[in-house]
Design a protein around this motif. Structure first.
Motif, PDB file in Angstrom:
ATOM      1  N   LEU A 154      95.600 -85.702  61.489  1.00  0.00           N
ATOM      2  CA  LEU A 154      96.228 -86.599  60.361  1.00  0.00           C
ATOM      3  C   LEU A 154      95.576 -86.154  58.983  1.00  0.00           C
ATOM      4  CD1 LEU A 154      98.255 -88.645  59.457  1.00  0.00           C
ATOM      5  CD2 LEU A 154      96.477 -90.223  60.011  1.00  0.00           C
ATOM      6  N   VAL A 155      96.073 -85.987  58.042  1.00  0.00           N
ATOM      7  CA  VAL A 155      95.458 -85.382  56.630  1.00  0.00           C
ATOM      8  C   VAL A 155      96.073 -86.171  55.577  1.00  0.00           C
ATOM      9  CG1 VAL A 155      94.456 -83.412  57.794  1.00  0.00           C
ATOM     10  CG2 VAL A 155      96.823 -83.507  56.241  1.00  0.00           C
ATOM     11  N   ASP A 156      95.318 -86.250  54.534  1.00  0.00           N
ATOM     12  CA  ASP A 156      96.078 -86.649  53.228  1.00  0.00           C
ATOM     13  C   ASP A 156      97.283 -85.763  52.789  1.00  0.00           C
ATOM     14  OD1 ASP A 156      96.320 -87.119  50.061  1.00  0.00           O
ATOM     15  OD2 ASP A 156      95.427 -88.845  50.832  1.00  0.00           O
ATOM     16  N   GLY A 157      98.325 -86.220  52.219  1.00  0.00           N
ATOM     17  CA  GLY A 157      99.466 -85.384  51.803  1.00  0.00           C
ATOM     18  C   GLY A 157      99.045 -84.623  50.630  1.00  0.00           C
ATOM     19  N   ALA A 158      97.980 -84.850  50.027  1.00  0.00           N
ATOM     20  CA  ALA A 158      97.463 -83.893  48.734  1.00  0.00           C
ATOM     21  C   ALA A 158      96.355 -83.004  49.305  1.00  0.00           C
ATOM     22  CB  ALA A 158      97.208 -84.689  47.799  1.00  0.00           C
ATOM     23  N   ALA A 159      95.878 -83.067  50.697  1.00  0.00           N
ATOM     24  CA  ALA A 159      94.896 -82.173  50.898  1.00  0.00           C
ATOM     25  C   ALA A 159      95.334 -80.803  50.871  1.00  0.00           C
ATOM     26  CB  ALA A 159      94.624 -82.622  52.422  1.00  0.00           C
ATOM     27  N   PRO A 160      94.111 -79.796  50.570  1.00  0.00           N
ATOM     28  CA  PRO A 160      94.486 -78.541  50.490  1.00  0.00           C
ATOM     29  C   PRO A 160      95.285 -77.627  51.511  1.00  0.00           C
ATOM     30  CG  PRO A 160      92.534 -78.880  49.429  1.00  0.00           C
ATOM     31  CD  PRO A 160      92.809 -80.168  50.204  1.00  0.00           C
ATOM     32  N   ASP A 161      94.852 -78.081  52.692  1.00  0.00           N
ATOM     33  CA  ASP A 161      95.727 -77.707  53.929  1.00  0.00           C
ATOM     34  C   ASP A 161      96.865 -77.956  53.955  1.00  0.00           C
ATOM     35  OD1 ASP A 161      93.476 -76.056  54.675  1.00  0.00           O
ATOM     36  OD2 ASP A 161      92.815 -77.413  56.135  1.00  0.00           O
ATOM     37  N   ALA A 162      97.326 -79.307  53.805  1.00  0.00           N
ATOM     38  CA  ALA A 162      98.717 -79.863  53.657  1.00  0.00           C
ATOM     39  C   ALA A 162      99.493 -78.997  52.751  1.00  0.00           C
ATOM     40  CB  ALA A 162      98.612 -81.449  53.466  1.00  0.00           C
ATOM     41  N   ARG A 163      99.001 -78.842  51.397  1.00  0.00           N
ATOM     42  CA  ARG A 163      99.869 -78.308  50.626  1.00  0.00           C
ATOM     43  C   ARG A 163      99.985 -76.904  50.549  1.00  0.00           C
ATOM     44  NH1 ARG A 163     102.329 -82.449  49.515  1.00  0.00           N
ATOM     45  NH2 ARG A 163     103.519 -81.204  47.937  1.00  0.00           N
ATOM     46  N   ALA A 164      99.109 -76.061  51.411  1.00  0.00           N
ATOM     47  CA  ALA A 164      99.156 -74.781  51.801  1.00  0.00           C
ATOM     48  C   ALA A 164     100.211 -74.375  52.826  1.00  0.00           C
ATOM     49  CB  ALA A 164      97.767 -74.053  52.267  1.00  0.00           C
TER      50      ALA A 164
END
Length: 313
Positions: A154-164
């Protein structure tokens, strides 16, 4: 699951895996200080193979999950033997590159010849049908062990990996959809973070290889979005792992129903949703890329507590 907390119901599986590992490592000579009859143990031999056409020490540490000190000792030993050479990266002096020397390349060629001969000798006593059976079993074992090693975090929706991951997902859909895909249709970070929703990233050897998002639609109703797996990690069963994580996140947020949609060209996604217990329903949103709409009631929920069903037509 942490070490030392193995579910007792799975001990037969644990013992079977350990027995196979002990048998196989003995048969291939992994315990011999002179692996494949060469003048080095398995650790050094494997490192030569992984270096291949050249790579960085950082990449080797990540790929092989080796302790930095142990890796340095292995590289120093191979350097002293004239098999590898280490240099600084041309644009980053802090990044160290390691390459095979001509002697190292000759060593790898001989290592591969001997490894092929050993593998062939292990197959000698089998019929063609038995070799096919073994090959299929090994492919299944590798797939399942890869899947077992993947973590879904679970990560924040703005995390770099999420956006990548979302950028890669959008590029994938833009190539597959006849009409293309506009990245502005992606979920916003605030929709899938904190109490509003959830965003999961799947990691294989510390590399993001998949994602999935959950957001609220209405009281008791959630929506699953952007379930995506990198091409290198497809056909492992990872999409189902992501879907399961999203459903658990929905249940923890007291959502009793989850909905999702998919494009008509994504036939594999439609098949997976049906296999995972989703039922087709009428259109519930204005997503221009959707051709099928689905709904699933989560286990133990009350049917009429899930909010309004989409209108017919």
């Amino acid at each position: 699951m942490n070490a030392g907390t193995v579910d007792h119901h799975s001990m037969d599986d644990v013992n079977a895996l350990r027995q196979f590992s002990r048998y196989f490592t003995r048969r291939v000579g992994a315990l011999d200080d002179h692996y494949l009859g060469q003048d080095r143990p398995l650790g050094e031999a494997r490192l030569l193979f992984e270096i291949g056409d050249g790579t960085s020490l950082r990449e080797l540490r990540s790929r092989l999950t080796l302790d930095a000190g142990y890796l340095s000792r292995l590289v120093r030993s191979l350097t002293a033997q004239g098999l590898v050479e280490v240099s600084a990266h041309s644009s980053d002096s802090r990044r160290r590159l390691v390459r095979l020397t001509p002697a190292g390349r000759a060593e790898i060629e001989e290592q591969n010849r001997r490894a092929d001969a050993l593998a062939g000798s292990l197959l000698t006593g089998l019929t063609a049908a038995q070799r096919d059976e073994l090959t299929s079993a090994l492919a299944a074992a590798r797939r399942l062990l890869r899947l077992a090693a993947v973590t879904v975090d679970l990560v924040d929706g703005a995390a770099p990996d999420a956006r990548a991951c979302l950028e890669a997902y959008a590029a994938d859909l833009d190539a597959r959809f006849p009409e293309g895909f506009d990245a502005s249709a992606l979920v916003r970070p605030e929709e899938v973070s904190g109490t509003a929703g959830a965003f999961f990233v799947a990691y294989e050897e510390q590399r993001p290889v998949g994602c999935g998002a959950l957001r609220r639609l209405a009281p008791g109703v959630g929506e699953i979005r952007h379930v995506w797996v990198h091409p290198d990690a497809r056909r492992l069963g990872l999409a189902r792992r992501l879907l399961d994580a999203l459903e658990h996140a929905a249940a923890k947020r007291h959502l009793t129903v989850v909905r999702l949609d998919t494009h008509t060209v994504l036939t594999e996604a439609r098949a997976m949703y049906l296999a995972c217990g989703y039922a087709e329903i009428p259109r519930y949103d204005d997503n221009p890329y959707a051709g099928y709409w689905f709904e699933k009631r989560l286990a133990g929920t009350v049917p009429d507590a899930a909010g309004p069903r989409p209108a017919e037509g």
